[in-house]
Design a protein around this motif. Structure first.
Motif, PDB file in Angstrom:
ATOM      1  N   ILE A 269      33.686  37.516  79.103  1.00 27.91           N
ATOM      2  CA  ILE A 269      32.688  37.701  80.163  1.00 27.91           C
ATOM      3  C   ILE A 269      33.139  38.772  81.149  1.00 27.91           C
ATOM      4  O   ILE A 269      32.353  39.632  81.569  1.00 27.91           O
ATOM      5  N   ALA A 270      34.417  38.730  81.522  1.00 27.01           N
ATOM      6  CA  ALA A 270      34.943  39.728  82.456  1.00 27.01           C
ATOM      7  C   ALA A 270      34.834  41.139  81.871  1.00 27.01           C
ATOM      8  O   ALA A 270      34.465  42.093  82.567  1.00 27.01           O
ATOM      9  N   LYS A 271      35.157  41.280  80.583  1.00 27.19           N
ATOM     10  CA  LYS A 271      35.034  42.589  79.928  1.00 27.19           C
ATOM     11  C   LYS A 271      33.583  43.063  79.931  1.00 27.19           C
ATOM     12  O   LYS A 271      33.299  44.251  80.117  1.00 27.19           O
ATOM     13  N   ALA A 272      32.646  42.132  79.723  1.00 26.54           N
ATOM     14  CA  ALA A 272      31.225  42.498  79.691  1.00 26.54           C
ATOM     15  C   ALA A 272      30.759  43.029  81.035  1.00 26.54           C
ATOM     16  O   ALA A 272      30.016  44.018  81.108  1.00 26.54           O
ATOM     17  N   LEU A 273      31.199  42.381  82.129  1.00 25.25           N
ATOM     18  CA  LEU A 273      30.821  42.875  83.456  1.00 25.25           C
ATOM     19  C   LEU A 273      31.332  44.286  83.681  1.00 25.25           C
ATOM     20  O   LEU A 273      30.639  45.140  84.245  1.00 25.25           O
ATOM     21  N   LEU A 274      32.549  44.542  83.219  1.00 26.62           N
ATOM     22  CA  LEU A 274      33.145  45.861  83.378  1.00 26.62           C
ATOM     23  C   LEU A 274      32.372  46.905  82.571  1.00 26.62           C
ATOM     24  O   LEU A 274      32.086  48.006  83.065  1.00 26.62           O
ATOM     25  N   VAL A 275      32.009  46.572  81.339  1.00 30.78           N
ATOM     26  CA  VAL A 275      31.235  47.487  80.496  1.00 30.78           C
ATOM     27  C   VAL A 275      29.874  47.778  81.127  1.00 30.78           C
ATOM     28  O   VAL A 275      29.411  48.925  81.152  1.00 30.78           O
ATOM     29  N   PRO A 317      30.392  40.009  96.279  1.00 27.18           N
ATOM     30  CA  PRO A 317      31.272  41.171  96.102  1.00 27.18           C
ATOM     31  C   PRO A 317      32.747  40.806  95.981  1.00 27.18           C
ATOM     32  O   PRO A 317      33.500  41.471  95.255  1.00 27.18           O
ATOM     33  N   LEU A 318      33.176  39.747  96.663  1.00 28.04           N
ATOM     34  CA  LEU A 318      34.576  39.336  96.554  1.00 28.04           C
ATOM     35  C   LEU A 318      34.878  38.810  95.159  1.00 28.04           C
ATOM     36  O   LEU A 318      35.947  39.075  94.596  1.00 28.04           O
ATOM     37  N   ILE A 319      33.934  38.054  94.592  1.00 26.78           N
ATOM     38  CA  ILE A 319      34.108  37.570  93.220  1.00 26.78           C
ATOM     39  C   ILE A 319      34.065  38.747  92.251  1.00 26.78           C
ATOM     40  O   ILE A 319      34.824  38.801  91.281  1.00 26.78           O
ATOM     41  N   MET A 320      33.177  39.691  92.518  1.00 26.99           N
ATOM     42  CA  MET A 320      33.088  40.887  91.675  1.00 26.99           C
ATOM     43  C   MET A 320      34.417  41.620  91.629  1.00 26.99           C
ATOM     44  O   MET A 320      34.881  42.045  90.556  1.00 26.99           O
ATOM     45  N   GLU A 321      35.053  41.764  92.780  1.00 29.95           N
ATOM     46  CA  GLU A 321      36.342  42.447  92.836  1.00 29.95           C
ATOM     47  C   GLU A 321      37.371  41.744  91.952  1.00 29.95           C
ATOM     48  O   GLU A 321      38.096  42.393  91.188  1.00 29.95           O
ATOM     49  N   ILE A 323      36.781  39.710  89.397  1.00 30.00           N
ATOM     50  CA  ILE A 323      36.405  39.761  87.985  1.00 30.00           C
ATOM     51  C   ILE A 323      36.662  41.142  87.391  1.00 30.00           C
ATOM     52  O   ILE A 323      37.115  41.270  86.253  1.00 30.00           O
ATOM     53  N   VAL A 324      36.378  42.183  88.162  1.00 29.58           N
ATOM     54  CA  VAL A 324      36.655  43.538  87.676  1.00 29.58           C
ATOM     55  C   VAL A 324      38.149  43.709  87.417  1.00 29.58           C
ATOM     56  O   VAL A 324      38.562  44.258  86.383  1.00 29.58           O
ATOM     57  N   SER A 325      38.971  43.210  88.328  1.00 29.56           N
ATOM     58  CA  SER A 325      40.426  43.284  88.130  1.00 29.56           C
ATOM     59  C   SER A 325      40.835  42.525  86.871  1.00 29.56           C
ATOM     60  O   SER A 325      41.657  42.994  86.076  1.00 29.56           O
ATOM     61  N   HIS A 326      40.235  41.345  86.676  1.00 26.95           N
ATOM     62  CA  HIS A 326      40.545  40.553  85.486  1.00 26.95           C
ATOM     63  C   HIS A 326      40.063  41.277  84.230  1.00 26.95           C
ATOM     64  O   HIS A 326      40.742  41.275  83.203  1.00 26.95           O
ATOM     65  N   GLY A 327      38.876  41.879  84.322  1.00 25.84           N
ATOM     66  CA  GLY A 327      38.358  42.619  83.184  1.00 25.84           C
ATOM     67  C   GLY A 327      39.223  43.810  82.816  1.00 25.84           C
ATOM     68  O   GLY A 327      39.431  44.097  81.637  1.00 25.84           O
ATOM     69  N   LEU A 328      39.757  44.501  83.820  1.00 21.97           N
ATOM     70  CA  LEU A 328      40.669  45.614  83.558  1.00 21.97           C
ATOM     71  C   LEU A 328      41.924  45.131  82.847  1.00 21.97           C
ATOM     72  O   LEU A 328      42.412  45.757  81.899  1.00 21.97           O
ATOM     73  N   ALA A 329      42.451  43.995  83.306  1.00 18.50           N
ATOM     74  CA  ALA A 329      43.649  43.432  82.670  1.00 18.50           C
ATOM     75  C   ALA A 329      43.334  42.991  81.247  1.00 18.50           C
ATOM     76  O   ALA A 329      44.117  43.248  80.314  1.00 18.50           O
TER      77      ALA A 329
END
Length: 411
Positions: A269-275, A317-321, A323-329
């Motif tokens: 899910i985290a990767k999908a948000l990043l994509v 936005p705080l959750i987004m931040e 999740i994006v960090s998690h998606g990058l990892a």
């Protein structure tokens, strides 16, 4: 195809479409070259994240409230939600001139809480999970005489959500597969029923795939058991679809009309948000991105033209931040390394030099003598590094090892 007697007819879906047209936008249908390449079939994104109130929920809420009698309207409506249903009901009540009382979990995201209040609803914070909040709202409705608006288990709600399926068929008539997020089942039961009935009239077939977060997947077990089954939910970033037990009506329709139900994990899910952010320039909440997550995780088979529904875009936005960090990892574009070093001058500089020569960027450094397992003559270096992906990350690790260092990837 079985006929779930309790579900709305095609005529009822068409009638609901006329009702919700007063408030619902026809949301964009965006093609995705990147996801098409991943899947090996043409992929379109149905952008309900751009819908009024930020999700598809306004469809079912407005259709449900529109069918209330004058007497019921006079007592007001009551609902419970972590955000999207709350906003849909609050908005619909305002448009139809009704009083709305919305129960929300204590930890609800501030943007969702503020938006619900801005639509004119009275908000009551109760409980820490949606199931507890739902029970409190139902009790309040019984005590006050207000009409309880269930988020998914009602024919008028299902009919309203199904208008999205009719819209998809209008925008992409050649669609072969539709991928739909599942929580309690309101959206997919509406979309599947409306689409299957319309497709039957047209003499064609459309494959419907439901996607749940693995940590809140009540439908796979319920389908095995042959009845709605309550599960224990684990924490998930996809809080919008974290429902412990399927709706009774929704289960019947899904059992008869949905072709398969699959699950995706938190990293997917985290990767999908990043994509979606990088490739489609779309802000989507975790629950709304599970269809894209399923494509990226290789869990969807190519069956012709595919539409993935992005069901909502209401994200803190705080959750987004986070999740994006998690998606990058999860995409190996953000490495956290722990490297034991001899406690002598120059070791930190040499390590930084190797990372720089590998064209990676250090964003954070911690140098300590207090790591567990360290010898008296050792220190531990913790590096947070940005990379360009798995191959680049492996190059950084290889270059460190070639120079005598022993990095450990910290997940």
């Amino acid at each position: 195809m079985n006929d779930p007697a309790a579900g709305p007819s095609l005529a009822e879906f068409e009638a609901a479409r006329l009702v919700v047209a007063d408030v619902v936008d026809t949301t964009p249908m965006e093609s995705s070259r990147y996801l098409s390449e991943v899947l090996g079939a043409e992929v379109w994104l149905k952008c309900e994240n751009l819908q009024r109130t930020g999700s598809y929920k306004i469809r079912g809420a407005y259709n449900r409230l529109s069918h209330l009698s004058a007497e019921a309207r006079s007592h007001g409506v009551v609902a419970a939600s972590a955000g999207n249903h709350a906003q849909g009901v609050a908005f619909a009540a305002r448009e139809l001139g009704m009083r709305a009382t919305i129960f929300m979990p204590v930890g609800v995201a501030l943007p969702k809480l503020s938006a619900t209040r801005d639509y004119g609803a009275d908000v009551m914070l109760h409980g820490h999970t949606v199931d507890v909040t739902l029970r409190a709202a139902a009790e309040f409705a019984a005590e006050t005489g207000g009409e309880f608006i269930h988020p998914f288990d009602h024919p008028d709600v299902v009919a309203g959500q199904g208008t999205l399926g009719l819209e998809i068929l209008d925008q992409v008539p050649e669609v072969d597969t539709i991928i739909v997020p599942i929580g309690g089942g309101g959206l997919i039961s509406g979309v599947a029923s409306a689409v299957k009935q319309r497709a039957e009239v047209l003499g064609r077939e459309v494959h419907i795939i439901g996607v749940q977060a693995a940590n809140a997947a009540a439908y796979p077990q319920s389908l095995i058991n042959g009845e709605p089954t309550e599960i224990v939910i684990s924490p998930t970033i996809a809080d919008g679809i974290a429902v412990a037990k399927p709706g009774t009506l929704n289960f019947e329709i899904i059992r008869d009309m949905v072709d398969e139900v699959i699950t995706v994990d938190e990293d997917d899910i985290a990767k999908a948000l990043l994509v979606l952010l990088e490739r489609a320039k779309l802000v989507v909440e975790p629950a709304g991105a599970v269809g894209v997550a399923a494509i990226l995780a290789g869990k969807v088979q190519p069956r012709g033209v595919t539409v993935a529904i992005l069901s909502g875009g209401n994200i803190d936005p705080l959750i987004m931040e986070r999740i994006v960090s998690h998606g990058l990892a999860a995409s190996e574009r953000y490495l956290k390394l722990r490297i034991p070093l001899p406690d002598r001058p120059g070791q930190l500089a040499r390590t930084a030099e190797i990372v720089a020569e590998s064209n990676a960027n250090v964003v954070e450094v911690l140098h300590t003598r207090h790591g567990s397992g360290l010898q008296i003559s050792e220190v531990e270096l913790e590096l947070h590094i940005e990379t360009r992906g798995p191959e680049h990350a492996e190059l950084v690790l290889h270059n460190l090892r070639e120079n005598g260092f022993h990095p450990r990837v910290d997940f």
